[in-house]
Design an enzyme around this catalytic site. Structure first.
Site, PDB file in Angstrom:
ATOM      1  N   GLU A   1       0.871  -1.303  -0.009  1.00  0.00           N
ATOM      2  CA  GLU A   1       0.009  -0.032   0.062  1.00  0.00           C
ATOM      3  C   GLU A   1       0.760   1.224   0.046  1.00  0.00           C
ATOM      4  O   GLU A   1       1.953   1.243   0.456  1.00  0.00           O
ATOM      5  CB  GLU A   1      -0.748   0.078   1.105  1.00  0.00           C
ATOM      6  CG  GLU A   1      -2.575  -0.272   1.198  1.00  0.00           C
ATOM      7  CD  GLU A   1      -3.014   0.728   0.346  1.00  0.00           C
ATOM      8  OE1 GLU A   1      -2.718   1.311  -0.553  1.00  0.00           O
ATOM      9  OE2 GLU A   1      -4.426   0.672   0.677  1.00  0.00           O
TER      10      GLU A   1
ATOM     11  N   ASP B   1      -3.907   6.147   6.250  1.00  0.00           N
ATOM     12  CA  ASP B   1      -4.404   7.143   6.777  1.00  0.00           C
ATOM     13  C   ASP B   1      -5.554   6.703   8.135  1.00  0.00           C
ATOM     14  O   ASP B   1      -4.830   6.739   9.058  1.00  0.00           O
ATOM     15  CB  ASP B   1      -5.048   7.857   5.614  1.00  0.00           C
ATOM     16  CG  ASP B   1      -5.538   9.441   6.072  1.00  0.00           C
ATOM     17  OD1 ASP B   1      -5.571   9.760   7.215  1.00  0.00           O
ATOM     18  OD2 ASP B   1      -6.131  10.014   5.186  1.00  0.00           O
TER      19      ASP B   1
ATOM     20  N   GLY C   1      -6.678   3.721   8.161  1.00  0.00           N
ATOM     21  CA  GLY C   1      -6.806   2.304   8.190  1.00  0.00           C
ATOM     22  C   GLY C   1      -7.839   1.490   7.943  1.00  0.00           C
ATOM     23  O   GLY C   1      -7.849   0.282   7.953  1.00  0.00           O
TER      24      GLY C   1
ATOM     25  N   LEU D   1      -6.726  -0.853   4.493  1.00  0.00           N
ATOM     26  CA  LEU D   1      -6.009  -1.988   5.126  1.00  0.00           C
ATOM     27  C   LEU D   1      -6.864  -2.890   5.843  1.00  0.00           C
ATOM     28  O   LEU D   1      -6.381  -4.206   5.985  1.00  0.00           O
ATOM     29  CB  LEU D   1      -4.580  -1.442   5.518  1.00  0.00           C
ATOM     30  CG  LEU D   1      -3.609  -2.413   5.760  1.00  0.00           C
ATOM     31  CD1 LEU D   1      -3.280  -3.085   4.235  1.00  0.00           C
ATOM     32  CD2 LEU D   1      -2.237  -1.767   6.140  1.00  0.00           C
TER      33      LEU D   1
ATOM     34  N   LYS E   1       0.266   7.949   8.223  1.00  0.00           N
ATOM     35  CA  LYS E   1       0.232   9.363   9.156  1.00  0.00           C
ATOM     36  C   LYS E   1       0.053   9.095  10.414  1.00  0.00           C
ATOM     37  O   LYS E   1      -0.532   8.135  11.046  1.00  0.00           O
ATOM     38  CB  LYS E   1      -1.202   9.964   8.431  1.00  0.00           C
ATOM     39  CG  LYS E   1      -0.955  10.460   7.155  1.00  0.00           C
ATOM     40  CD  LYS E   1      -2.285  11.197   6.983  1.00  0.00           C
ATOM     41  CE  LYS E   1      -2.289  11.862   5.621  1.00  0.00           C
ATOM     42  NZ  LYS E   1      -3.615  12.540   5.244  1.00  0.00           N
TER      43      LYS E   1
HETATM   44  C1  PRP Z   1      -5.892   5.739  -0.545  1.00  0.00           C
HETATM   45  C2  PRP Z   1      -4.601   5.021  -0.366  1.00  0.00           C
HETATM   46  C3  PRP Z   1      -4.993   3.826   0.499  1.00  0.00           C
HETATM   47  C4  PRP Z   1      -6.140   4.477   1.407  1.00  0.00           C
HETATM   48  C5  PRP Z   1      -5.809   4.696   2.556  1.00  0.00           C
HETATM   49  O1  PRP Z   1      -6.595   5.303  -1.679  1.00  0.00           O
HETATM   50  O2  PRP Z   1      -4.037   4.563  -1.769  1.00  0.00           O
HETATM   51  O3  PRP Z   1      -5.525   2.989  -0.332  1.00  0.00           O
HETATM   52  O4  PRP Z   1      -6.868   6.042   0.772  1.00  0.00           O
HETATM   53  O5  PRP Z   1      -6.846   5.305   3.563  1.00  0.00           O
HETATM   54  P1  PRP Z   1      -7.265   4.985   4.785  1.00  0.00           P
HETATM   55  O6  PRP Z   1      -6.353   4.267   5.504  1.00  0.00           O
HETATM   56  O7  PRP Z   1      -8.021   6.097   5.321  1.00  0.00           O
HETATM   57  O8  PRP Z   1      -8.293   3.812   4.299  1.00  0.00           O
HETATM   58  P2  PRP Z   1      -7.750   6.215  -2.317  1.00  0.00           P
HETATM   59  O9  PRP Z   1      -9.039   5.720  -1.763  1.00  0.00           O
HETATM   60  O10 PRP Z   1      -7.473   7.568  -2.254  1.00  0.00           O
HETATM   61  O11 PRP Z   1      -7.568   5.615  -3.674  1.00  0.00           O
HETATM   62  P3  PRP Z   1      -6.380   5.691  -5.007  1.00  0.00           P
HETATM   63  O12 PRP Z   1      -5.160   4.695  -4.074  1.00  0.00           O
HETATM   64  O13 PRP Z   1      -6.904   4.961  -6.008  1.00  0.00           O
HETATM   65  O14 PRP Z   1      -5.957   7.063  -5.131  1.00  0.00           O
END
Ligand code: PRP
Length: 182
Positions: free
Chosen positions: A102, A106, A108, A111, A134
């Site tokens: 990943e 952010d 979590g 994941l 983060k």
């Molecule tokens: C982003 C990143 C992670 C997720 C993390 O994806 O690539 O997969 O957010 O955030 P979290 O810990 O708050 O769940 P995003 O949904 O922006 O899609 P992308 O990867 O296509 O940009």
């Protein structure tokens, strides 16, 4: 380090720092999976595609690469954060050694969802590799290989985006508030 792009406040992690860290993570992963037949690396689209490409090319151990994509809503640590599977793996992972790759943790939720989903498919082992996490309240998720811890600001570059822009910057930078408060 400052940039000459007015949308960016500062470079948080330089291209050289990323390259060095990717190399050392690859060395650690290779050491840990030295005795396995094949490591099944799962990159989470879109954000992880650059990190996965660089990591896989540094990795001196037998591996294959696959992808998943999810979409998420409700980006706070306290909401349930609905995550939906948009693209699934090509193959079953039963009895495989799986490493989720990943770009960022952010809240979590993403994941957490991936770990639950993939654990249910009975891989031989399941670990996580994340480039940046983060410093904020997030779900209590174990990251086995972590590149960097960063402040809780909006970051872009090296796969990370804002509205699908800035992903291919070679470094990770803090986005100026003006850009996302428009
Ligand atoms: C982003 C990143 C992670 C997720 C993390 O994806 O690539 O997969 O957010 O955030 P979290 O810990 O708050 O769940 P995003 O949904 O922006 O899609 P992308 O990867 O296509 O940009």
């Amino acid at each position: 380090m400052v940039t000459n792009n007015p949308d960016l406040d500062r470079v948080l992690i330089s291209q050289a720092q990323i390259a060095e860290r990717v190399k050392s993570i690859a060395a650690q992963v290779a050491k840990d999976y030295d005795n396995v037949d094949n490591l099944y690396m799962v990159g989470i689209l879109k954000g992880a595609f650059i990190f996965l490409a660089d990591l896989a090319r540094e990795l001196q151990v037998s591996h294959s690469v696959d992808f998943m994509a999810v979409s998420s809503y409700g980006k706070t640590a306290t909401t349930s954060g609905e995550v939906r599977l948009v693209l699934d793996l090509r193959e079953p992972i039963i009895d495989k050694h799986v490493l989720i790759v990943e770009d960022i943790v952010d809240t979590g939720h993403t994941l957490n969802y991936l770990l639950k989903t993939l654990r249910g498919r009975q891989p031989k082992s399941l670990k996580t590799c994340v480039l940046v996490r983060k410093e904020r309240d997030s779900l209590d998720i174990n990251v086995d290989y972590l590149g960097f811890t960063i402040p809780d600001v909006w970051v872009v570059g090296y796969g990370l985006d804002y509205a699908d822009s800035y992903r291919t910057l070679p470094y990770i930078a803090e986005l100026n508030k003006r850009v996302y408060s428009k």
